[in-house]
Design a protein around this motif. Structure first.
Motif, PDB file in Angstrom:
ATOM      1  N   GLU A 107       0.619  -1.216   0.215  1.00  0.00           N
ATOM      2  CA  GLU A 107       0.038   0.003  -0.028  1.00  0.00           C
ATOM      3  C   GLU A 107       0.984   1.265   0.171  1.00  0.00           C
ATOM      4  O   GLU A 107       2.013   1.236   0.652  1.00  0.00           O
ATOM      5  N   ARG A 108       0.194   2.158  -0.579  1.00  0.00           N
ATOM      6  CA  ARG A 108       1.126   3.534  -0.576  1.00  0.00           C
ATOM      7  C   ARG A 108       1.582   4.030   0.535  1.00  0.00           C
ATOM      8  O   ARG A 108       2.912   4.666   0.760  1.00  0.00           O
ATOM      9  N   ARG A 109       0.704   4.077   1.713  1.00  0.00           N
ATOM     10  CA  ARG A 109       1.246   4.708   3.018  1.00  0.00           C
ATOM     11  C   ARG A 109       2.358   3.626   3.637  1.00  0.00           C
ATOM     12  O   ARG A 109       3.221   4.340   4.402  1.00  0.00           O
ATOM     13  N   TYR A 110       2.757   2.660   3.041  1.00  0.00           N
ATOM     14  CA  TYR A 110       4.043   1.981   3.520  1.00  0.00           C
ATOM     15  C   TYR A 110       5.232   2.177   2.597  1.00  0.00           C
ATOM     16  O   TYR A 110       6.164   1.339   2.624  1.00  0.00           O
ATOM     17  N   ARG A 111       5.024   2.973   1.474  1.00  0.00           N
ATOM     18  CA  ARG A 111       5.854   3.124   0.621  1.00  0.00           C
ATOM     19  C   ARG A 111       7.389   3.510   0.844  1.00  0.00           C
ATOM     20  O   ARG A 111       8.647   2.992   0.612  1.00  0.00           O
ATOM     21  N   PRO A 112       7.413   4.368   1.994  1.00  0.00           N
ATOM     22  CA  PRO A 112       8.746   4.747   2.599  1.00  0.00           C
ATOM     23  C   PRO A 112       9.311   3.584   3.051  1.00  0.00           C
ATOM     24  O   PRO A 112      10.610   3.426   2.865  1.00  0.00           O
ATOM     25  N   GLN A 113       9.099   2.780   3.948  1.00  0.00           N
ATOM     26  CA  GLN A 113       9.447   1.725   4.697  1.00  0.00           C
ATOM     27  C   GLN A 113      10.047   0.571   3.506  1.00  0.00           C
ATOM     28  O   GLN A 113      10.877   0.004   3.628  1.00  0.00           O
ATOM     29  N   LEU A 114       8.903   0.255   2.509  1.00  0.00           N
ATOM     30  CA  LEU A 114       9.139  -0.544   1.509  1.00  0.00           C
ATOM     31  C   LEU A 114      10.565  -0.228   0.814  1.00  0.00           C
ATOM     32  O   LEU A 114      11.399  -1.202   0.211  1.00  0.00           O
ATOM     33  N   THR A 115      10.354   1.225   0.327  1.00  0.00           N
ATOM     34  CA  THR A 115      11.778   1.722  -0.368  1.00  0.00           C
ATOM     35  C   THR A 115      12.856   1.341   0.451  1.00  0.00           C
ATOM     36  O   THR A 115      14.082   0.951  -0.326  1.00  0.00           O
ATOM     37  N   MET A 116      12.977   1.565   1.594  1.00  0.00           N
ATOM     38  CA  MET A 116      14.210   1.403   2.392  1.00  0.00           C
ATOM     39  C   MET A 116      14.571  -0.037   2.515  1.00  0.00           C
ATOM     40  O   MET A 116      15.562  -0.476   2.617  1.00  0.00           O
ATOM     41  N   ALA A 117      13.561  -1.000   2.761  1.00  0.00           N
ATOM     42  CA  ALA A 117      13.880  -2.609   2.760  1.00  0.00           C
ATOM     43  C   ALA A 117      14.338  -2.811   1.682  1.00  0.00           C
ATOM     44  O   ALA A 117      15.061  -3.847   1.683  1.00  0.00           O
ATOM     45  N   ILE A 118      14.470  -2.251   0.471  1.00  0.00           N
ATOM     46  CA  ILE A 118      14.880  -2.473  -0.976  1.00  0.00           C
ATOM     47  C   ILE A 118      16.165  -1.974  -1.125  1.00  0.00           C
ATOM     48  O   ILE A 118      17.249  -2.547  -1.313  1.00  0.00           O
ATOM     49  N   LEU A 119      16.166  -0.610  -0.927  1.00  0.00           N
ATOM     50  CA  LEU A 119      17.401   0.117  -1.316  1.00  0.00           C
ATOM     51  C   LEU A 119      18.594  -0.043  -0.167  1.00  0.00           C
ATOM     52  O   LEU A 119      19.615  -0.239  -0.484  1.00  0.00           O
ATOM     53  N   LYS A 162       5.946  10.662   8.602  1.00  0.00           N
ATOM     54  CA  LYS A 162       4.898  11.813   8.453  1.00  0.00           C
ATOM     55  C   LYS A 162       5.494  13.265   8.337  1.00  0.00           C
ATOM     56  O   LYS A 162       4.978  14.128   7.445  1.00  0.00           O
ATOM     57  N   LYS A 163       6.695  13.487   9.307  1.00  0.00           N
ATOM     58  CA  LYS A 163       7.307  14.673   9.301  1.00  0.00           C
ATOM     59  C   LYS A 163       8.225  15.012   8.214  1.00  0.00           C
ATOM     60  O   LYS A 163       8.879  16.226   8.175  1.00  0.00           O
ATOM     61  N   HIS A 164       8.638  13.956   7.582  1.00  0.00           N
ATOM     62  CA  HIS A 164       9.715  13.995   6.551  1.00  0.00           C
ATOM     63  C   HIS A 164       9.285  14.954   5.257  1.00  0.00           C
ATOM     64  O   HIS A 164       8.311  14.504   4.851  1.00  0.00           O
ATOM     65  N   TRP A 165      10.210  15.648   4.764  1.00  0.00           N
ATOM     66  CA  TRP A 165       9.510  16.545   3.658  1.00  0.00           C
ATOM     67  C   TRP A 165       9.292  15.767   2.485  1.00  0.00           C
ATOM     68  O   TRP A 165       8.558  16.341   1.562  1.00  0.00           O
ATOM     69  N   PHE A 166       9.841  14.531   2.177  1.00  0.00           N
ATOM     70  CA  PHE A 166       9.233  13.986   0.983  1.00  0.00           C
ATOM     71  C   PHE A 166       8.430  12.782   1.327  1.00  0.00           C
ATOM     72  O   PHE A 166       7.381  12.610   0.603  1.00  0.00           O
ATOM     73  N   TRP A 167       8.608  11.698   2.403  1.00  0.00           N
ATOM     74  CA  TRP A 167       7.836  10.899   2.553  1.00  0.00           C
ATOM     75  C   TRP A 167       6.531  11.158   3.203  1.00  0.00           C
ATOM     76  O   TRP A 167       5.569  10.115   3.066  1.00  0.00           O
ATOM     77  N   GLY A 168       6.591  12.266   3.708  1.00  0.00           N
ATOM     78  CA  GLY A 168       4.928  12.573   4.370  1.00  0.00           C
ATOM     79  C   GLY A 168       4.055  12.667   3.522  1.00  0.00           C
ATOM     80  O   GLY A 168       2.922  12.280   4.045  1.00  0.00           O
ATOM     81  N   LYS A 169       4.263  12.932   2.391  1.00  0.00           N
ATOM     82  CA  LYS A 169       3.161  13.009   1.176  1.00  0.00           C
ATOM     83  C   LYS A 169       2.499  11.759   1.000  1.00  0.00           C
ATOM     84  O   LYS A 169       1.390  11.430   0.492  1.00  0.00           O
ATOM     85  N   PHE A 170       3.317  10.513   1.465  1.00  0.00           N
ATOM     86  CA  PHE A 170       2.717   9.173   1.130  1.00  0.00           C
ATOM     87  C   PHE A 170       1.539   8.768   2.228  1.00  0.00           C
ATOM     88  O   PHE A 170       0.874   7.571   2.414  1.00  0.00           O
ATOM     89  N   ILE A 171       1.704   9.281   3.514  1.00  0.00           N
ATOM     90  CA  ILE A 171       0.896   8.838   4.499  1.00  0.00           C
ATOM     91  C   ILE A 171      -0.517   9.672   4.075  1.00  0.00           C
ATOM     92  O   ILE A 171      -0.388  10.976   4.420  1.00  0.00           O
ATOM     93  N   PRO A 172      -1.556   9.230   4.114  1.00  0.00           N
ATOM     94  CA  PRO A 172      -3.114   9.859   4.146  1.00  0.00           C
ATOM     95  C   PRO A 172      -3.133  10.960   5.207  1.00  0.00           C
ATOM     96  O   PRO A 172      -2.794  10.689   6.354  1.00  0.00           O
TER      97      PRO A 172
END
Length: 514
Positions: A277-289, A490-500
């Motif tokens: 899901e989109r809301r977990y995109r930050p964590q998923l990105t880190m788990a891969i990269l 949520k407070k990150h300048w980029f990843w915050g936009k992924f959390i509804p």
């Protein structure tokens, strides 16, 4: 505030608790799961530089080395079978980590550790008794399954048991055990190389059963984490365990948050689907990269091919093994730097400094090797001072990795996932780590043959990219309670936009809408 940082991610919230002897001993025993991974990294390169091992299983490599069929120093160890032996473990670990996720979630973290240690022990026994290549590869596959289970469960266990303000230090115990395993393997390789009779490689491989037995037996004595107990419906036992691990009766707020997180987790029937899901995109990105970046530094290629690499650049048999022991010692000492500084300086500071240091040292190593061997790889004897210079900059590189991407490559992914997708997320992290380790292990000797000294520039280029990525996209996670980590994103300048915007995050005794 730097780009990528967040301030006051949990509104200053900190659970009461202290470092207790119980927590320290539990984390120490669990961290021994890193021994099996580290021992294998160190032992693989050592046995593949032993003549008796090559004669029995890889005679073509032995002939190429001894008869100098190729005058190209970069290519004399290039063998598909040799790399298959080294890298088969990581492919098995990749597959095993997905099964480990189910075991970890359904039965608890300790049983996943126990299974990993037991299977690793069986694989080590099979390797030590190997009479043909098939038996050798089968043993490696079992070792890989053990590594997959241990690497999936141990970092999660450590992150869940540790108090938030000491989570970095205790979690890095896993990396410390990896470095101890590497150093122990390097010392054993050196001692075994002194033995005549052609059986020393059997001892080196069979001794892997020792770290396997340590984690298997140790896991039986471990308590389960409060998070896992709640997740499996044992709330009273979880409350008692939380009191014990925090050393205080003031655990109501943290327990309340764990129960809320567990309820969220139980509502998720398909964590593998949920994590997409989109809301977990930050964590998923880190788990891969993060595991990708950790391996593209080239560290495992250098560590498990260290004796071969040092032989390639002109060291003798004993000198190459001694140089491997030196890098192993540097690795161990530098990891201790991370242990004492990670919860003070933070994750980002160590990753950024380590990235700059690795970049500079790899460029210099590439230049030193290129100046001596050029593009032809013509055999050239290295002077003692020149060889020492090469080893010195490799050690500077290893030190930088050991206090940055080495431990933090395991720590950061283990602490960023909410409970409902934690096992799945850690499995993705481990599988990606093993996949990229497999690719690098499979290609390193071939890349060395084709790219020559420019291979070090290749790795240095990736180190630059990952350092920039950390600067802009990785928020600071030090001192953040593990079940409150979503505030960081949520407070990150980029990843915050992924959390509804209407996503409710639990805080203490209630919920707050973000």
């Amino acid at each position: 505030m730097e780009v990528g940082e967040v301030g006051n991610p949990t509104n200053g919230k900190e659970y009461p608790g202290k470092m207790t002897a119980f927590v320290f001993l539990a984390c120490l025993v669990a961290a021994t799961g890193g021994l099996i991974f580290g021992y294998d990294i160190g032992i693989s390169g050592g046995v593949t530089s032993m003549d008796s091992f090559l004669v029995r299983f890889f005679p073509s490599v032995y002939r190429q080395q001894k008869e100098r069929l190729s005058t190209n120093e970069y290519c004399k160890f290039n063998s598909n079978l040799l790399t298959l032996f080294t890298s088969s473990l990581y492919l098995a670990a990749l597959v095993a980590s997905f099964f480990a996720s189910t075991v970890t979630r359904a039965f608890g973290r300790k049983w996943s550790m126990f299974g990993g240690g037991l299977i690793f022990l069986i694989g080590a026994t099979l390797n030590g008794a190997a009479v043909n290549l098939l038996m050798l590869i089968l043993g490696r596959i079992l070792l890989g399954i053990g590594v997959g289970f241990a690497n999936q469960s141990v970092p999660v266990y450590l992150s869940e048991m540790a108090p938030a303000r000491l989570r970095g230090m205790l979690n890095i115990g896993f990396q410390m055990m990896i470095t101890i395993g590497i150093l122990a393997a390097n010392l054993i390789n050196f001692w075994m190389a002194q033995i005549k009779g052609g059986w020393s490689w059997r001892v080196s491989l069979a001794l892997a059963s020792v770290p396997g037995a340590i984690i298997a037996i140790g896991a039986l004595a471990l308590p389960e984490t409060p998070n896992s107990l709640i997740e499996r419906g044992h709330e009273e036992a979880a409350k008692a365990m939380l009191r014990k691990v925090r050393g205080t009766d003031q655990i109501h707020e943290e327990f309340h948050d764990l129960v809320i997180a567990s309820n969220d987790s139980k509502a998720v029937k398909h964590p593998w689907k949920k994590i997409m899901e989109r809301r977990y995109r930050p964590q998923l990105t880190m788990a891969i990269l993060i595991p990708f970046f950790q391996q593209i530094t080239g560290i495992n290629a250098i560590m498990f091919y260290a004796p071969v690499l040092f032989k390639t650049i002109g060291f003798g048999d004993q000198a190459s093994l001694i140089s491997s022991v030196i890098t192993g010692l540097v690795n161990l000492v530098a990891t201790s730097v991370s242990i004492v500084s990670v919860d003070k300086l933070g994750r980002r500071a160590l990753l950024l400094e380590g990235g700059v240091q690795m970049f500079i040292s790899q460029v210099i190593v590439g230049l030193l090797i290129g100046i001596k061997f050029g593009v032809t790889g013509a055999h050239t004897e290295l002077s003692r001072s020149y060889a020492g210079l090469v080893v010195a900059f490799i050690c500077i590189y290893v030190a930088a990795f050991a206090w940055s991407w080495g431990p933090l490559g395991w720590l950061v992914p283990s602490e960023i996932f909410p409970l409902e997708i934690r096992s799945a997320g850690q499995s993705i992290n481990v599988s990606m780590n093993m996949f990229f380790t497999f690719i690098i292990a499979q290609l390193f000797l071939k890349m060395l043959c084709l790219m020559k000294f420019e291979l070090f520039f290749f790795f240095a280029g990736w180190v630059m990219i990952m350092t920039v990525f950390v600067a802009f996209f990785l928020p600071e996670t030090k001192n953040v309670p593990i079940e409150e980590m979503e505030f960081v994103w949520k407070k990150h300048w980029f990843w915050g936009k992924f959390i509804p915007a209407d996503k409710a995050l639990h805080v203490g005794r209630g919920e707050v809408a973000v």
